[in-house]
Every structure is written in structure tokens, then in C-alpha cells.
Scaffold this motif. Structure first.
Motif: not given
Ligand code: MLZ
Length: 264
Positions: A32-38, A40-49, A91-94, A126-128
Motif C-alpha cells: 500500500e502506498p505509504p502516507s506522507n507526513h512530511f 513543506l520546509g521540513h529538513r532532513l538528511e539525504s544522499r546527494d543524488p 534519514f532523520p537528523h541527526p 522532520a520527526p523520525a
């Protein structure tokens, strides 16, 4: 972006020689497609594409069904990218990862430590519990030639489009977009996150584009009987992103800043 596409009708138009939809077990996607709780403006850690061994700070620029449009802090608006909320790249920060400047950091690297301090102080991470565990990967490549699927158009990554598996080779499949004569086709791994079972994106509240004009065409919207997708009355799902609102889904608006929006 159009959203007036109906798989059932399209598969009927294609007739019996058209391939069947690839079974859900072929894909590395949630049942089932996951819910999106993020938000706008939330920050997070991401791999650099563009440099996937590196971890950077990213901001949520838009939320579209289960997809996020992300921009690396310190990068410009021409390198936005999309990830699912259950992506293995987020990934959530930190997270304990070492944070580095994005490829193409807009300023001299001397500014980086100060820049990172400011970003961290601004916070809004963004919260974990926004982060959804990535789905399990299929044990192997179960795809077969001729099967139908929906796939992200990598040249226009806002678009999810009807496509066909044209070839299978070891761990890869060749994704061919219906009605576009090969212009957007690509090879990808079977466990790639840019491909979905038929019907997945609509269930996720994300519109699927009609095939190009080299494929059998559905009648134009104004001539069409307004079927189940046009009738209102259902309450917004917890997946609510920009597109899951049913009235908006009939003529969704793109963000004006959208760098990914192509000329039609
Ligand atoms: N209108 C644009 C986008 C095409 C999108 C195709 N997706 C498979 C064009 O014709 O280039």
C-alpha cells in the motif's frame, strides 16, 4: 500535468494482445502506498543524488502523494529531485552521518562550516516518524517482456507514465514509455524505485499521464463519461499530498517554480 488517465480503459483499448500488468511482487514498492507526513520546509538528511556516497541536508520543497520534491541546502533550485517517503536515501537528523556540502555548493567551501551551523540552528527537522522503512526487495528479477507498469519519466521526473517492459537482461529491465517512440526509454534495475505496479500511483493520490500520441488514445476528457475517478464525495486519505485532493486531481496545479515542468 494531466491526470485523466484510466488504466482499465487503456488496457481495453489495447486489446488482448497487450501484455498483462507486471505483478506487484516484481517491484520494490510498498503493498500500500505509504502516507506522507512530511511538511513543506521540513529538513532532513539525504544522499546527494549526484554523489550518492555523500550525505547532505535537504529541505522539502513540495509533497506530491508519497513523493517529496527535495532541494539540498546550499544548492540551487535547478537540481531539485524527488524521493518516496520510504526511500533508502533519506534519514532523520541527526543520523550520525557526516554532513558535507552538496555537489555545486553555491559558495566557497570556506563558508561551509558557518553555513551548516546556520542551517542546524534554523532546524525544523522532520520527526523520525515521518520516515517510512523502505520496502523489501524482490528476491530476483521477476519481470517478463511485454508486461505493463507505470514509470517515472526521468527527463520529466514529475511525470509518472504508462510503460511496457520491452526487454529483460539479468538484473535489468528496459522501460519503454507507451506512445513515445523510445524518446524517454531507459534501462533500470528490477528493484529501482522509479517503477510501480499498474494502479499504484493512482492509489497513492499521484496522477498518471496519458500515453503519447503513438498509442491508442482514450476519448478526450470532455467527451468522456465521468467515471469513478471524477466523482467526488470521498474524504481525503491520510496520503493527502498536493494531488490526493480529488477536486485538485481533476486539474492539478504545478508549483510556479517547477523546474521539472516541461513544455507540453
Ligand atoms: N510534452 C513533453 C513531455 C513528454 C512527456 C513524456 N513522458 C513519457 C514532450 O513532448 O517532450
Amino acid at each position: 500535468i494531466q491526470s485523466d488517465f484510466d488504466w482499465d480503459e487503456y488496457l481495453r483499448l489495447l486489446g488482448p494482445e497487450a501484455g498483462d500488468p507486471a505483478p506487484a511482487a516484481c517491484f520494490k514498492q510498498a503493498a500500500e502506498p505509504p502516507s506522507n507526513h512530511f511538511q513543506l520546509g521540513h529538513r532532513l538528511e539525504s544522499r546527494d543524488p549526484r554523489n550518492p556516497d555523500n550525505t547532505c541536508i535537504a529541505s522539502v520543497i513540495d509533497r506530491l502523494g508519497p513523493r517529496l520534491r527535495l532541494r539540498l541546502d546550499g544548492s540551487d533550485d535547478r537540481n531539485d529531485f524527488f524521493r518516496l517517503v520510504d526511500s533508502e536515501d533519506l534519514f532523520p537528523h541527526p543520523s550520525g552521518r557526516f554532513i558535507v556540502p552538496p555537489l555545486g555548493f553555491a559558495k566557497s567551501s570556506n563558508y561551509w562550516p558557518g553555513f551548516l551551523e546556520k542551517v542546524k540552528a534554523a532546524g525544523n527537522f522532520a520527526p523520525a516518524d515521518c520516515f517510512v522503512r523502505p520496502p523489501a526487495s524482490p528476491a530476483k528479477n521477476f519481470f517478463a517482456g511485454g508486461q505493463k507498469l507505470e514509470a517515472i519519466d526521468r527527463k520529466n521526473p514529475l511525470f509518472v507514465c504508462p510503460a511496457t517492459v520491452k526487454e529483460v537482461r539479468q538484473d535489468r529491465i528496459f522501460v519503454s514509455f507507451d506512445g513515445w517512440r523510445g524518446a524517454f526509454d531507459y534501462w533500470c534495475r528490477y528493484d529501482c524505485r522509479d517503477i510501480f505496479p499498474v494502479g499504484w500511483c493512482q492509489r497513492a493520490g499521484y496522477p498518471v499521464q496519458p500515453p503519447g500520441n503513438r498509442a491508442p488514445q482514450q476519448p478526450q476528457p470532455q467527451q468522456r463519461y465521468r467515471g469513478k475517478h471524477a466523482s467526488g464525495g470521498s474524504s481525503p486519505s491520510p496520503n493527502s499530498g498536493t494531488f490526493s485532493d480529488k477536486s485538485a486531481a481533476a486539474s492539478p496545479q504545478l508549483p510556479a517554480s517547477s523546474a521539472a515542468a516541461p513544455a507540453a
